[in-house]
Design a protein around this motif. Structure first.
Motif, PDB file in Angstrom:
ATOM      1  N   TRP A  30      16.345  -1.941   3.096  1.00 49.00           N
ATOM      2  CA  TRP A  30      14.961  -2.089   3.550  1.00 49.00           C
ATOM      3  C   TRP A  30      14.578  -0.983   4.523  1.00 49.00           C
ATOM      4  O   TRP A  30      13.429  -0.492   4.490  1.00 49.00           O
ATOM      5  CB  TRP A  30      14.753  -3.456   4.189  1.00 49.00           C
TER       6      TRP A  30
ATOM      7  N   GLU B  54      11.332   1.229   3.823  1.00 52.17           N
ATOM      8  CA  GLU B  54      10.275   1.259   4.833  1.00 52.17           C
ATOM      9  C   GLU B  54      10.025   2.690   5.313  1.00 52.17           C
ATOM     10  O   GLU B  54       8.874   3.081   5.537  1.00 52.17           O
ATOM     11  CB  GLU B  54      10.649   0.363   6.003  1.00 52.17           C
TER      12      GLU B  54
ATOM     13  N   GLU C 134       6.313   4.184   4.899  1.00 58.03           N
ATOM     14  CA  GLU C 134       5.597   4.584   6.115  1.00 58.03           C
ATOM     15  C   GLU C 134       5.126   6.032   6.053  1.00 58.03           C
ATOM     16  O   GLU C 134       4.131   6.388   6.691  1.00 58.03           O
ATOM     17  CB  GLU C 134       6.500   4.385   7.334  1.00 58.03           C
TER      18      GLU C 134
ATOM     19  N   LYS D  49       8.099  -9.040  -0.506  1.00 58.37           N
ATOM     20  CA  LYS D  49       8.353  -8.388   0.781  1.00 58.37           C
ATOM     21  C   LYS D  49       7.960  -6.917   0.715  1.00 58.37           C
ATOM     22  O   LYS D  49       7.406  -6.371   1.687  1.00 58.37           O
ATOM     23  CB  LYS D  49       9.829  -8.527   1.166  1.00 58.37           C
TER      24      LYS D  49
ATOM     25  N   LEU E 156       4.898  -4.714   3.037  1.00 54.13           N
ATOM     26  CA  LEU E 156       5.183  -3.606   3.948  1.00 54.13           C
ATOM     27  C   LEU E 156       3.923  -2.853   4.347  1.00 54.13           C
ATOM     28  O   LEU E 156       3.893  -2.190   5.383  1.00 54.13           O
ATOM     29  CB  LEU E 156       6.172  -2.622   3.303  1.00 54.13           C
ATOM     30  N   SER E 157       2.872  -2.947   3.531  1.00 54.27           N
ATOM     31  CA  SER E 157       1.623  -2.271   3.863  1.00 54.27           C
ATOM     32  C   SER E 157       0.462  -3.027   3.241  1.00 54.27           C
ATOM     33  O   SER E 157       0.550  -3.460   2.085  1.00 54.27           O
ATOM     34  CB  SER E 157       1.618  -0.835   3.335  1.00 54.27           C
TER      35      SER E 157
END
Length: 362
Positions: free
Chosen positions: A185, A189, A193, A235, A239-240
Protein backbone atom coordinates in the motif's frame (compact mmCIF):
# COMPACT_ATOMS: atom_id res chain seq x y z
CA UNK A 1 -21.19 0.66 -24.00
CA UNK A 2 -19.34 -0.48 -27.09
CA UNK A 3 -16.66 -2.92 -28.18
CA UNK A 4 -13.08 -1.67 -28.18
CA UNK A 5 -10.02 -3.66 -29.15
CA UNK A 6 -6.83 -3.66 -27.11
CA UNK A 7 -3.78 -3.81 -29.38
CA UNK A 8 -0.01 -3.86 -28.91
CA UNK A 9 2.07 -1.97 -31.49
CA UNK A 10 -0.43 -2.50 -34.35
CA UNK A 11 0.68 -2.00 -37.94
CA UNK A 12 -1.51 -0.81 -40.82
CA UNK A 13 -2.61 -4.38 -41.60
CA UNK A 14 -3.77 -4.96 -38.03
CA UNK A 15 -5.68 -1.69 -37.80
CA UNK A 16 -7.43 -2.37 -41.12
CA UNK A 17 -8.46 -5.78 -39.78
CA UNK A 18 -9.95 -4.10 -36.71
CA UNK A 19 -12.09 -1.79 -38.81
CA UNK A 20 -13.24 -4.72 -40.96
CA UNK A 21 -14.34 -6.50 -37.79
CA UNK A 22 -16.55 -3.54 -36.94
CA UNK A 23 -14.25 -2.04 -34.33
CA UNK A 24 -14.50 1.74 -34.03
CA UNK A 25 -12.53 2.32 -30.82
CA UNK A 26 -9.14 1.03 -29.69
CA UNK A 27 -7.00 0.83 -26.56
CA UNK A 28 -3.33 0.94 -27.52
CA UNK A 29 -0.04 -0.05 -25.94
CA UNK A 30 3.26 0.70 -27.65
CA UNK A 31 5.68 -0.25 -24.89
CA UNK A 32 9.03 -1.34 -26.25
CA UNK A 33 9.01 1.02 -29.25
CA UNK A 34 10.37 4.49 -29.92
CA UNK A 35 7.32 5.77 -31.81
CA UNK A 36 6.41 8.31 -29.13
CA UNK A 37 9.78 8.67 -27.41
CA UNK A 38 11.45 12.02 -26.78
CA UNK A 39 15.00 10.72 -26.41
CA UNK A 40 15.24 7.39 -28.19
CA UNK A 41 14.41 5.53 -25.01
CA UNK A 42 10.96 4.19 -24.22
CA UNK A 43 10.03 6.14 -21.09
CA UNK A 44 9.86 9.87 -21.76
CA UNK A 45 7.20 10.84 -24.29
CA UNK A 46 7.27 13.52 -26.99
CA UNK A 47 3.88 15.22 -27.27
CA UNK A 48 4.23 15.92 -31.00
CA UNK A 49 5.14 12.31 -31.77
CA UNK A 50 2.31 11.10 -29.58
CA UNK A 51 -0.15 13.37 -31.39
CA UNK A 52 1.12 12.15 -34.76
CA UNK A 53 0.70 8.56 -33.60
CA UNK A 54 -2.86 9.19 -32.44
CA UNK A 55 -3.74 10.90 -35.71
CA UNK A 56 -2.22 8.03 -37.70
CA UNK A 57 -4.36 5.54 -35.80
CA UNK A 58 -7.46 7.64 -36.13
CA UNK A 59 -6.79 7.99 -39.87
CA UNK A 60 -8.14 4.45 -40.16
CA UNK A 61 -11.52 5.59 -38.86
CA UNK A 62 -10.77 4.51 -35.30
CA UNK A 63 -10.97 6.50 -32.07
CA UNK A 64 -8.14 6.09 -29.58
CA UNK A 65 -9.94 5.59 -26.27
CA UNK A 66 -7.06 4.72 -23.94
CA UNK A 67 -3.26 4.66 -24.16
CA UNK A 68 -0.92 2.68 -21.90
CA UNK A 69 1.22 4.47 -19.32
CA UNK A 70 4.05 2.10 -18.44
CA UNK A 71 4.99 2.78 -14.81
CA UNK A 72 7.98 0.46 -15.09
CA UNK A 73 9.56 -0.63 -11.83
CA UNK A 74 8.55 2.46 -9.86
CA UNK A 75 6.54 0.56 -7.23
CA UNK A 76 9.42 -1.71 -6.28
CA UNK A 77 11.88 1.16 -6.59
CA UNK A 78 9.84 3.26 -4.17
CA UNK A 79 10.56 0.62 -1.52
CA UNK A 80 14.31 0.46 -2.14
CA UNK A 81 15.36 3.71 -3.91
CA UNK A 82 12.93 6.48 -3.04
CA UNK A 83 14.91 9.25 -4.72
CA UNK A 84 15.11 7.33 -7.98
CA UNK A 85 11.40 6.55 -7.73
CA UNK A 86 10.62 10.25 -7.25
CA UNK A 87 12.44 11.05 -10.50
CA UNK A 88 10.46 8.35 -12.30
CA UNK A 89 7.23 9.69 -10.83
CA UNK A 90 8.02 13.21 -12.01
CA UNK A 91 8.64 11.92 -15.53
CA UNK A 92 5.35 9.98 -15.48
CA UNK A 93 3.54 13.15 -14.40
CA UNK A 94 5.10 14.95 -17.36
CA UNK A 95 3.96 12.14 -19.66
CA UNK A 96 0.39 12.58 -18.43
CA UNK A 97 0.50 16.24 -19.47
CA UNK A 98 2.04 15.30 -22.82
CA UNK A 99 -0.75 12.82 -23.39
CA UNK A 100 -3.26 15.61 -22.80
CA UNK A 101 -1.36 17.86 -25.18
CA UNK A 102 -1.56 15.08 -27.77
CA UNK A 103 -5.34 14.80 -27.42
CA UNK A 104 -5.39 11.62 -25.31
CA UNK A 105 -7.89 11.71 -22.46
CA UNK A 106 -7.38 8.38 -20.68
CA UNK A 107 -4.29 6.39 -19.68
CA UNK A 108 -4.22 2.87 -18.26
CA UNK A 109 -1.52 1.49 -15.97
CA UNK A 110 -0.79 -1.70 -14.06
CA UNK A 111 0.33 -2.06 -10.45
CA UNK A 112 1.89 -5.52 -10.89
CA UNK A 113 5.23 -5.82 -9.14
CA UNK A 114 5.86 -9.34 -10.40
CA UNK A 115 4.55 -11.15 -13.46
CA UNK A 116 0.85 -11.95 -13.82
CA UNK A 117 1.23 -15.33 -12.17
CA UNK A 118 0.14 -18.47 -13.96
CA UNK A 119 1.06 -22.10 -13.26
CA UNK A 120 0.33 -23.82 -16.55
CA UNK A 121 -1.85 -24.40 -19.58
CA UNK A 122 -5.01 -26.51 -19.19
CA UNK A 123 -6.77 -28.40 -22.02
CA UNK A 124 -9.49 -26.32 -23.65
CA UNK A 125 -12.12 -26.99 -26.26
CA UNK A 126 -11.00 -28.41 -29.57
CA UNK A 127 -7.40 -28.73 -28.44
CA UNK A 128 -6.94 -25.10 -27.45
CA UNK A 129 -5.12 -24.43 -24.19
CA UNK A 130 -6.26 -22.20 -21.35
CA UNK A 131 -3.82 -20.26 -19.21
CA UNK A 132 -4.46 -20.99 -15.55
CA UNK A 133 -3.40 -20.47 -11.96
CA UNK A 134 -3.70 -23.34 -9.48
CA UNK A 135 -2.10 -22.38 -6.20
CA UNK A 136 -1.83 -26.02 -5.08
CA UNK A 137 0.30 -26.74 -8.15
CA UNK A 138 2.54 -23.66 -7.89
CA UNK A 139 6.24 -23.91 -8.57
CA UNK A 140 8.78 -21.23 -9.39
CA UNK A 141 9.69 -23.02 -12.62
CA UNK A 142 6.07 -23.02 -13.80
CA UNK A 143 5.74 -19.38 -12.78
CA UNK A 144 8.75 -18.48 -14.92
CA UNK A 145 7.43 -20.48 -17.87
CA UNK A 146 3.72 -19.76 -17.89
CA UNK A 147 3.17 -16.31 -16.37
CA UNK A 148 2.37 -13.22 -18.40
CA UNK A 149 5.64 -11.31 -18.59
CA UNK A 150 5.98 -7.73 -19.76
CA UNK A 151 3.94 -7.19 -22.89
CA UNK A 152 3.91 -10.89 -23.79
CA UNK A 153 1.42 -13.72 -23.61
CA UNK A 154 1.78 -17.14 -21.97
CA UNK A 155 2.33 -18.56 -25.47
CA UNK A 156 5.53 -16.52 -25.66
CA UNK A 157 7.28 -18.74 -23.14
CA UNK A 158 10.74 -17.40 -23.88
CA UNK A 159 9.79 -13.97 -22.53
CA UNK A 160 10.07 -14.82 -18.86
CA UNK A 161 12.70 -12.51 -17.39
CA UNK A 162 13.41 -11.01 -20.81
CA UNK A 163 13.91 -7.40 -21.86
CA UNK A 164 10.18 -7.26 -22.53
CA UNK A 165 9.51 -8.08 -18.91
CA UNK A 166 11.99 -5.52 -17.66
CA UNK A 167 10.20 -2.81 -19.64
CA UNK A 168 7.21 -3.33 -17.40
CA UNK A 169 9.04 -3.68 -14.12
CA UNK A 170 7.92 -7.27 -13.67
CA UNK A 171 10.29 -9.79 -12.11
CA UNK A 172 10.16 -13.15 -10.40
CA UNK A 173 9.20 -12.81 -6.75
CA UNK A 174 12.45 -14.43 -5.65
CA UNK A 175 14.32 -11.58 -7.36
CA UNK A 176 12.78 -8.81 -5.26
CA UNK A 177 12.58 -8.00 -1.55
CA UNK A 178 9.47 -9.17 0.32
CA UNK A 179 6.48 -6.88 -0.16
CA UNK A 180 4.29 -6.88 2.94
CA UNK A 181 0.73 -5.60 2.91
CA UNK A 182 1.90 -2.30 4.36
CA UNK A 183 4.73 -1.99 1.86
CA UNK A 184 2.37 -2.78 -1.01
CA UNK A 185 0.00 0.00 0.00
CA UNK A 186 2.86 2.40 0.68
CA UNK A 187 4.14 1.87 -2.88
CA UNK A 188 0.72 2.33 -4.46
CA UNK A 189 -0.05 5.40 -2.37
CA UNK A 190 3.31 6.88 -3.42
CA UNK A 191 2.33 6.44 -7.07
CA UNK A 192 -1.22 7.72 -6.71
CA UNK A 193 -0.11 10.79 -4.72
CA UNK A 194 2.19 11.76 -7.59
CA UNK A 195 0.07 10.91 -10.61
CA UNK A 196 -3.48 11.91 -9.69
CA UNK A 197 -2.69 15.64 -9.20
CA UNK A 198 -0.98 15.62 -12.60
CA UNK A 199 -4.02 13.92 -14.10
CA UNK A 200 -6.36 16.46 -12.52
CA UNK A 201 -4.30 19.32 -13.92
CA UNK A 202 -4.18 17.77 -17.38
CA UNK A 203 -7.78 16.55 -17.43
CA UNK A 204 -6.72 12.94 -18.05
CA UNK A 205 -8.34 9.89 -16.46
CA UNK A 206 -6.09 7.18 -15.00
CA UNK A 207 -7.35 3.58 -15.27
CA UNK A 208 -5.60 1.17 -12.90
CA UNK A 209 -5.62 -2.61 -13.47
CA UNK A 210 -6.02 -4.61 -10.21
CA UNK A 211 -3.51 -7.24 -9.11
CA UNK A 212 -3.75 -10.44 -11.13
CA UNK A 213 -4.26 -13.01 -9.70
CA UNK A 214 -5.56 -12.79 -6.16
CA UNK A 215 -2.88 -14.30 -3.93
CA UNK A 216 -3.54 -16.42 -0.83
CA UNK A 217 -3.75 -14.75 2.56
CA UNK A 218 -0.18 -13.92 3.51
CA UNK A 219 0.93 -13.56 -0.09
CA UNK A 220 2.96 -15.72 -2.45
CA UNK A 221 6.77 -15.89 -2.23
CA UNK A 222 6.70 -12.97 0.19
CA UNK A 223 4.66 -10.74 -2.17
CA UNK A 224 1.24 -9.44 -1.15
CA UNK A 225 -1.32 -8.56 -3.82
CA UNK A 226 -3.09 -5.80 -1.95
CA UNK A 227 -5.40 -4.86 -4.85
CA UNK A 228 -6.29 -8.51 -5.21
CA UNK A 229 -9.73 -8.45 -3.59
CA UNK A 230 -12.92 -6.45 -3.86
CA UNK A 231 -12.05 -4.77 -0.55
CA UNK A 232 -8.60 -3.98 -1.94
CA UNK A 233 -10.20 -2.30 -4.97
CA UNK A 234 -12.48 -0.31 -2.68
CA UNK A 235 -9.49 0.81 -0.62
CA UNK A 236 -7.60 1.73 -3.81
CA UNK A 237 -10.46 3.96 -5.00
CA UNK A 238 -10.62 5.58 -1.56
CA UNK A 239 -7.00 6.74 -1.89
CA UNK A 240 -8.23 9.78 -3.82
CA UNK A 241 -11.63 11.43 -4.35
CA UNK A 242 -10.57 12.62 -7.79
CA UNK A 243 -12.91 11.81 -10.67
CA UNK A 244 -9.77 10.98 -12.66
CA UNK A 245 -8.67 8.22 -10.27
CA UNK A 246 -10.29 5.01 -11.43
CA UNK A 247 -10.12 1.54 -12.84
CA UNK A 248 -9.24 -0.55 -15.80
CA UNK A 249 -11.83 -3.00 -14.47
CA UNK A 250 -10.55 -6.39 -15.54
CA UNK A 251 -13.63 -8.55 -15.16
CA UNK A 252 -11.59 -11.74 -15.35
CA UNK A 253 -9.14 -10.57 -12.70
CA UNK A 254 -11.95 -9.55 -10.36
CA UNK A 255 -13.67 -12.89 -10.96
CA UNK A 256 -10.45 -14.60 -9.85
CA UNK A 257 -10.93 -13.03 -6.43
CA UNK A 258 -14.03 -15.12 -5.61
CA UNK A 259 -14.57 -18.82 -4.87
CA UNK A 260 -17.86 -18.66 -6.78
CA UNK A 261 -17.55 -15.86 -9.32
CA UNK A 262 -20.75 -16.90 -11.06
CA UNK A 263 -22.67 -15.79 -7.96
CA UNK A 264 -20.45 -12.93 -6.84
CA UNK A 265 -19.66 -10.99 -9.98
CA UNK A 266 -23.00 -9.50 -11.04
CA UNK A 267 -23.54 -7.41 -7.86
CA UNK A 268 -19.83 -6.52 -7.77
CA UNK A 269 -19.92 -5.25 -11.36
CA UNK A 270 -22.97 -3.14 -10.61
CA UNK A 271 -21.36 -1.77 -7.45
CA UNK A 272 -18.18 -0.58 -9.12
CA UNK A 273 -19.95 0.64 -12.26
CA UNK A 274 -22.12 2.84 -10.05
CA UNK A 275 -19.04 4.61 -8.66
CA UNK A 276 -18.38 6.21 -12.05
CA UNK A 277 -14.77 5.14 -11.63
CA UNK A 278 -14.61 2.40 -14.27
CA UNK A 279 -12.90 3.94 -17.30
CA UNK A 280 -12.49 0.75 -19.35
CA UNK A 281 -13.37 -2.94 -18.97
CA UNK A 282 -11.39 -6.06 -19.82
CA UNK A 283 -14.37 -8.19 -20.80
CA UNK A 284 -13.15 -11.73 -20.23
CA UNK A 285 -14.33 -14.88 -18.49
CA UNK A 286 -12.84 -17.64 -16.34
CA UNK A 287 -13.71 -21.14 -15.23
CA UNK A 288 -13.12 -21.86 -11.55
CA UNK A 289 -12.34 -19.20 -9.00
CA UNK A 290 -10.08 -18.06 -6.19
CA UNK A 291 -6.66 -19.80 -6.33
CA UNK A 292 -7.86 -22.31 -8.94
CA UNK A 293 -9.01 -20.98 -12.31
CA UNK A 294 -8.34 -21.00 -16.02
CA UNK A 295 -8.96 -18.34 -18.65
CA UNK A 296 -11.49 -19.46 -21.26
CA UNK A 297 -13.47 -18.14 -24.20
CA UNK A 298 -16.09 -15.61 -23.07
CA UNK A 299 -19.03 -17.92 -23.81
CA UNK A 300 -17.84 -20.91 -21.73
CA UNK A 301 -16.87 -19.49 -18.35
CA UNK A 302 -18.64 -19.35 -15.00
CA UNK A 303 -19.78 -15.73 -15.28
CA UNK A 304 -22.96 -15.05 -17.29
CA UNK A 305 -21.63 -12.42 -19.69
CA UNK A 306 -25.08 -11.21 -20.74
CA UNK A 307 -26.01 -10.64 -17.10
CA UNK A 308 -22.68 -8.84 -16.73
CA UNK A 309 -23.62 -6.47 -19.57
CA UNK A 310 -26.91 -5.71 -17.84
CA UNK A 311 -25.10 -5.10 -14.54
CA UNK A 312 -22.83 -2.53 -16.21
CA UNK A 313 -25.97 -0.94 -17.65
CA UNK A 314 -27.67 -0.74 -14.27
CA UNK A 315 -24.54 0.83 -12.80
CA UNK A 316 -24.47 3.48 -15.49
CA UNK A 317 -21.29 2.39 -17.27
CA UNK A 318 -21.14 3.55 -20.91
CA UNK A 319 -17.49 2.96 -21.85
CA UNK A 320 -15.45 0.39 -23.78
CA UNK A 321 -15.57 -3.39 -23.39
CA UNK A 322 -12.25 -4.94 -24.47
CA UNK A 323 -11.90 -8.71 -24.98
CA UNK A 324 -8.78 -9.99 -23.23
CA UNK A 325 -6.75 -13.17 -22.48
CA UNK A 326 -8.33 -15.63 -24.91
CA UNK A 327 -6.94 -19.20 -25.04
CA UNK A 328 -3.80 -20.29 -26.86
CA UNK A 329 -3.56 -22.51 -29.95
CA UNK A 330 -1.00 -23.32 -32.63
CA UNK A 331 -3.86 -23.01 -35.12
CA UNK A 332 -4.20 -19.30 -34.29
CA UNK A 333 -0.73 -18.27 -33.16
CA UNK A 334 -1.45 -14.54 -33.21
CA UNK A 335 -4.85 -15.14 -31.62
CA UNK A 336 -6.45 -12.82 -34.15
CA UNK A 337 -9.27 -15.29 -34.88
CA UNK A 338 -9.84 -15.98 -31.20
CA UNK A 339 -9.99 -12.25 -30.48
CA UNK A 340 -12.30 -11.80 -33.48
CA UNK A 341 -14.64 -14.38 -31.96
CA UNK A 342 -14.58 -12.57 -28.62
CA UNK A 343 -15.27 -9.22 -30.30
CA UNK A 344 -18.21 -10.62 -32.23
CA UNK A 345 -19.59 -12.37 -29.16
CA UNK A 346 -19.36 -9.15 -27.16
CA UNK A 347 -21.00 -7.15 -29.93
CA UNK A 348 -23.82 -9.69 -30.05
CA UNK A 349 -24.39 -9.34 -26.31
CA UNK A 350 -24.53 -5.57 -26.65
CA UNK A 351 -27.07 -5.87 -29.45
CA UNK A 352 -29.14 -8.28 -27.37
CA UNK A 353 -29.04 -5.83 -24.46
CA UNK A 354 -30.22 -3.03 -26.75
CA UNK A 355 -27.15 -0.79 -26.41
CA UNK A 356 -25.33 -1.28 -29.70
CA UNK A 357 -27.19 1.50 -31.52
CA UNK A 358 -25.89 3.88 -28.85
CA UNK A 359 -22.41 2.42 -29.16
CA UNK A 360 -22.19 3.28 -32.86
CA UNK A 361 -22.55 6.98 -32.02
CA UNK A 362 -19.51 7.08 -29.70
Amino acid sequence: MYISEQLLNPDEHRLRLSTQLGVQNVVLDNRGTELVSATGGVSEWDAAKLRDYRQWVEGFGLKLDVFALDVGSILLDSLTDIEGAKKQRAMLAQNIQKAADAGITCLKYNVQMVGITRTGLKPGRGGAQNSGFVYAEYSAADDQKHSYWGVGYPSNQEEGGSTSAMLCGQKMAREVPPVTEKAGWDAIEFLVEGLVPAADKAGVRLACHPHDPAYPVGGLNGIEHVVGSADGIRKFLALSPSKNHGLNFCQGTVAEMFKEPGKAMIPVIEEFAATGRIFMVHFRNIRGGYLDFQEVFPDEGDVDMFEAIKAYQRGGYTGPLCPDHVPVSEIDEGRERFMSFALGYTRGLLQAAGVWSTARKN
